[in-house]
Design a protein around this motif. Structure first.
Motif, PDB file in Angstrom:
ATOM      1  N   LYS A   1      23.432  85.351  -0.391  1.00  0.00           N
ATOM      2  CA  LYS A   1      24.493  84.350  -0.582  1.00  0.00           C
ATOM      3  C   LYS A   1      25.862  84.802  -0.071  1.00  0.00           C
ATOM      4  O   LYS A   1      26.756  83.966   0.104  1.00  0.00           O
ATOM      5  CB  LYS A   1      24.579  83.906  -2.040  1.00  0.00           C
ATOM      6  N   ASP A   2      26.048  86.084   0.207  1.00  0.00           N
ATOM      7  CA  ASP A   2      27.309  86.498   0.832  1.00  0.00           C
ATOM      8  C   ASP A   2      27.515  85.788   2.182  1.00  0.00           C
ATOM      9  O   ASP A   2      28.650  85.613   2.619  1.00  0.00           O
ATOM     10  CB  ASP A   2      27.364  88.022   1.040  1.00  0.00           C
ATOM     11  N   ARG A   3      26.445  85.339   2.827  1.00  0.00           N
ATOM     12  CA  ARG A   3      26.597  84.591   4.084  1.00  0.00           C
ATOM     13  C   ARG A   3      27.350  83.291   3.818  1.00  0.00           C
ATOM     14  O   ARG A   3      28.116  82.837   4.664  1.00  0.00           O
ATOM     15  CB  ARG A   3      25.234  84.275   4.737  1.00  0.00           C
ATOM     16  N   PHE A   4      27.125  82.701   2.641  1.00  0.00           N
ATOM     17  CA  PHE A   4      27.841  81.482   2.256  1.00  0.00           C
ATOM     18  C   PHE A   4      29.248  81.841   1.772  1.00  0.00           C
ATOM     19  O   PHE A   4      30.242  81.266   2.221  1.00  0.00           O
ATOM     20  CB  PHE A   4      27.063  80.746   1.162  1.00  0.00           C
ATOM     21  N   ARG A   5      29.332  82.834   0.850  1.00  0.00           N
ATOM     22  CA  ARG A   5      30.642  83.204   0.300  1.00  0.00           C
ATOM     23  C   ARG A   5      31.627  83.559   1.414  1.00  0.00           C
ATOM     24  O   ARG A   5      32.797  83.238   1.348  1.00  0.00           O
ATOM     25  CB  ARG A   5      30.514  84.432  -0.621  1.00  0.00           C
ATOM     26  N   ARG A   6      31.122  84.273   2.439  1.00  0.00           N
ATOM     27  CA  ARG A   6      32.003  84.799   3.492  1.00  0.00           C
ATOM     28  C   ARG A   6      31.956  83.985   4.780  1.00  0.00           C
ATOM     29  O   ARG A   6      32.374  84.469   5.848  1.00  0.00           O
ATOM     30  CB  ARG A   6      31.632  86.269   3.753  1.00  0.00           C
ATOM     31  N   ASP A   7      31.403  82.770   4.723  1.00  0.00           N
ATOM     32  CA  ASP A   7      31.332  81.876   5.892  1.00  0.00           C
ATOM     33  C   ASP A   7      30.678  82.516   7.103  1.00  0.00           C
ATOM     34  O   ASP A   7      31.181  82.397   8.230  1.00  0.00           O
ATOM     35  CB  ASP A   7      32.749  81.382   6.277  1.00  0.00           C
ATOM     36  N   LEU A   8      29.558  83.195   6.898  1.00  0.00           N
ATOM     37  CA  LEU A   8      28.880  83.873   8.003  1.00  0.00           C
ATOM     38  C   LEU A   8      27.842  82.987   8.681  1.00  0.00           C
ATOM     39  O   LEU A   8      27.286  83.356   9.720  1.00  0.00           O
ATOM     40  CB  LEU A   8      28.216  85.171   7.503  1.00  0.00           C
ATOM     41  N   GLY A   9      27.567  81.811   8.093  1.00  0.00           N
ATOM     42  CA  GLY A   9      26.593  80.885   8.694  1.00  0.00           C
ATOM     43  C   GLY A   9      25.152  81.324   8.483  1.00  0.00           C
ATOM     44  O   GLY A   9      24.877  82.371   7.881  1.00  0.00           O
ATOM     45  N   GLU A  10      24.225  80.500   8.974  1.00  0.00           N
ATOM     46  CA  GLU A  10      22.779  80.786   8.893  1.00  0.00           C
ATOM     47  C   GLU A  10      22.337  81.224   7.504  1.00  0.00           C
ATOM     48  O   GLU A  10      21.624  82.214   7.358  1.00  0.00           O
ATOM     49  CB  GLU A  10      22.386  81.864   9.905  1.00  0.00           C
ATOM     50  N   VAL A  11      22.779  80.486   6.491  1.00  0.00           N
ATOM     51  CA  VAL A  11      22.470  80.879   5.105  1.00  0.00           C
ATOM     52  C   VAL A  11      20.981  80.684   4.822  1.00  0.00           C
ATOM     53  O   VAL A  11      20.257  81.645   4.526  1.00  0.00           O
ATOM     54  CB  VAL A  11      23.336  80.094   4.095  1.00  0.00           C
ATOM     55  N   VAL A  12      20.502  79.429   4.938  1.00  0.00           N
ATOM     56  CA  VAL A  12      19.097  79.161   4.596  1.00  0.00           C
ATOM     57  C   VAL A  12      18.161  79.869   5.586  1.00  0.00           C
ATOM     58  O   VAL A  12      17.087  80.356   5.207  1.00  0.00           O
ATOM     59  CB  VAL A  12      18.812  77.644   4.528  1.00  0.00           C
ATOM     60  N   GLU A  13      18.599  79.973   6.850  1.00  0.00           N
ATOM     61  CA  GLU A  13      17.790  80.694   7.847  1.00  0.00           C
ATOM     62  C   GLU A  13      17.575  82.141   7.399  1.00  0.00           C
ATOM     63  O   GLU A  13      16.496  82.715   7.585  1.00  0.00           O
ATOM     64  CB  GLU A  13      18.498  80.703   9.219  1.00  0.00           C
ATOM     65  N   SER A  14      18.592  82.737   6.793  1.00  0.00           N
ATOM     66  CA  SER A  14      18.467  84.126   6.329  1.00  0.00           C
ATOM     67  C   SER A  14      17.540  84.215   5.111  1.00  0.00           C
ATOM     68  O   SER A  14      16.763  85.157   4.995  1.00  0.00           O
ATOM     69  CB  SER A  14      19.838  84.699   5.973  1.00  0.00           C
ATOM     70  N   TYR A  15      17.633  83.225   4.216  1.00  0.00           N
ATOM     71  CA  TYR A  15      16.739  83.196   3.063  1.00  0.00           C
ATOM     72  C   TYR A  15      15.281  83.078   3.564  1.00  0.00           C
ATOM     73  O   TYR A  15      14.366  83.712   3.031  1.00  0.00           O
ATOM     74  CB  TYR A  15      17.049  82.016   2.135  1.00  0.00           C
ATOM     75  N   GLN A  16      15.110  82.251   4.607  1.00  0.00           N
ATOM     76  CA  GLN A  16      13.772  82.067   5.161  1.00  0.00           C
ATOM     77  C   GLN A  16      13.264  83.363   5.786  1.00  0.00           C
ATOM     78  O   GLN A  16      12.082  83.696   5.696  1.00  0.00           O
ATOM     79  CB  GLN A  16      13.796  80.949   6.206  1.00  0.00           C
ATOM     80  N   GLU A  17      14.172  84.094   6.403  1.00  0.00           N
ATOM     81  CA  GLU A  17      13.824  85.394   6.999  1.00  0.00           C
ATOM     82  C   GLU A  17      13.358  86.369   5.902  1.00  0.00           C
ATOM     83  O   GLU A  17      12.376  87.087   6.077  1.00  0.00           O
ATOM     84  CB  GLU A  17      15.051  85.937   7.757  1.00  0.00           C
ATOM     85  N   VAL A  18      14.071  86.358   4.772  1.00  0.00           N
ATOM     86  CA  VAL A  18      13.673  87.193   3.628  1.00  0.00           C
ATOM     87  C   VAL A  18      12.255  86.795   3.194  1.00  0.00           C
ATOM     88  O   VAL A  18      11.380  87.651   3.014  1.00  0.00           O
ATOM     89  CB  VAL A  18      14.666  87.036   2.452  1.00  0.00           C
ATOM     90  N   ALA A  19      12.027  85.491   3.045  1.00  0.00           N
ATOM     91  CA  ALA A  19      10.720  84.987   2.599  1.00  0.00           C
ATOM     92  C   ALA A  19       9.632  85.410   3.585  1.00  0.00           C
ATOM     93  O   ALA A  19       8.574  85.911   3.185  1.00  0.00           O
ATOM     94  CB  ALA A  19      10.766  83.471   2.471  1.00  0.00           C
ATOM     95  N   ARG A  20       9.905  85.236   4.865  1.00  0.00           N
ATOM     96  CA  ARG A  20       8.910  85.574   5.902  1.00  0.00           C
ATOM     97  C   ARG A  20       8.557  87.059   5.838  1.00  0.00           C
ATOM     98  O   ARG A  20       7.397  87.449   5.839  1.00  0.00           O
ATOM     99  CB  ARG A  20       9.488  85.205   7.273  1.00  0.00           C
TER     100      ARG A  20
END
Ligand code: C5P
Length: 238
Positions: A211-230
Motif C-alpha cells: 500500500k505504500d505505492r498508494f500512500r506515496r503515489d507510486l502507481g501500479e497499486v493493484v498490479e503490484s498486489y497481483q504480482e505478490v499473489a502470482r
C-alpha cells in the motif's frame, strides 16, 4: 451461508451478519485509504485480489497451527470468518526499518533489524492510532496480561511463518499489522493479512509491492498486489 444485515463498515471492508450467530462475512471492497482515511480512492479489482491473498495467507497460518478467524472464501470479494469480540489494539512486527519507525527514530528506511521489533498501537483513527505499551493496555483494560502475552507470541509466530513464505517468493516481509479478538474463551487472529496492512519489497530491487505505492503515489497499486499473489502462488481464477 446467508448474507444478512450489515454489521459494520470499515475503510476497506464491510462486515455482514449471517444466519449463523458465530459467523460473519467479510466483504473486501475496492476502496483504498491512507493517512487515517484522509486520502481515498477506488482501485479496480483490489477487493478481489485482497480477498484471494488473505484466504491464501490465513490458510498457511492455520496450517502452521495459528488460530485464525478465517473459515472460507465464498465469492470474489467475500469470505466467511468466525465472529470475534475485537481487541482495540493493533500489533505491529517489523523486520526492516520503514514507515513510522523510520520517522519516529530518525533512521533511514531499509535497515534490516537484527531481531524483530514488536509494537502496540491503539486502534483510533481520530487520534491517528497512537503508539501504546503494555501498561496502557492493562491500565485502560483494553486487554489482560495473558492476552497481551498471547498477542505478542502469536505475532512472532505469524512472522516466522510468513517470512519463510515471502522469502520463497523473492519478497522481503518488511513489517505488518495484526489484530486479534476473543471467541469461545480463546484468542484468535482476526481482521486480514493483505498488502494493505503490510510492507513487502522485492528482495533484489527493493521495489515496493504494498500500500505504500498508494500512500506515496507510486502507481501500479493493484498490479503490484497481483504480482505478490502470482509469486506466492495464490490461485487467481476459480
Ligand atoms: O505506519 P507504520 O510504519 O507504523 O506501519 C507499520 C505497518 O503496519 C505497515 O505495514 C502498515 O501498512 C501497517 N498498518 C496498518 N494499519 C494501521 C497502521 C499500520 O495496516 N492503522
Amino acid at each position: 451461508m446467508i448474507k444478512g444485515e450489515q454489521l459494520y463498515s470499515g475503510k476497506a471492508k464491510t462486515v455482514f451478519l449471517t444466519d449463523d450467530p458465530e459467523r460473519l462475512i467479510l466483504h473486501f471492497r475496492n476502496d483504498t485509504s491512507a493517512f487515517d482515511g484522509v486520502k481515498l480512492a477506488q482501485l479496480e479489482r483490489k477487493g478481489e485480489m485482497n480477498n484471494r491473498i488473505n484466504a491464501f495467507v490465513m490458510a498457511k497460518l492455520a496450517d502452521a497451527g495459528i488460530d485464525t478467524h478465517f473459515i472460507e472464501r465464498i465469492g470474489p470479494e467475500d469470505s466467511v470468518v468466525r465472529r470475534l469480540d475485537m481487541i482495540r489494539v493493533e500489533c505491529v512486527i517489523r523486520n526492516v526499518v520503514a514507515g513510522s519507525l523510520a520517522k519516529r527514530l530518525g533512521i533511514e528506511e531499509g535497515l534490516v533489524l537484527e531481531r524483530p521489533v514488536f509494537e502496540f498501537f491503539l486502534k483510533d483513527d481520530a487520534l491517528h492510532d497512537p503508539m501504546i505499551n503494555e501498561s496502557h493496555i492493562l491500565a485502560f483494560g483494553w486487554a489482560g496480561a495473558e492476552e497481551i502475552e498471547q498477542m505478542r507470541k502469536a505475532s512472532h509466530a505469524v512472522n516466522g511463518v510468513l517470512k519463510g513464505l515471502f522469502d520463497g517468493a523473492g519478497i522481503m516481509l518488511v513489517d505488518f499489522k495484526l489484530e486479534f479478538g476473543r471467541a469461545g474463551g480463546k484468542l484468535w487472529l482476526g481482521d486480514e493479512f493483505t498488502p494493505d496492512g503490510c510492507r513487502l519489497w522485492d528482495a533484489s530491487t527493493r521495489k515496493k509491492l504494498d500500500k505504500d505505492r498508494f500512500r506515496r503515489d507510486l502507481g501500479e497499486v493493484v498490479e503490484s498486489y497481483q504480482e505478490v499473489a502470482r509469486r506466492l502462488g495464490v490461485p487467481l481464477n476459480d
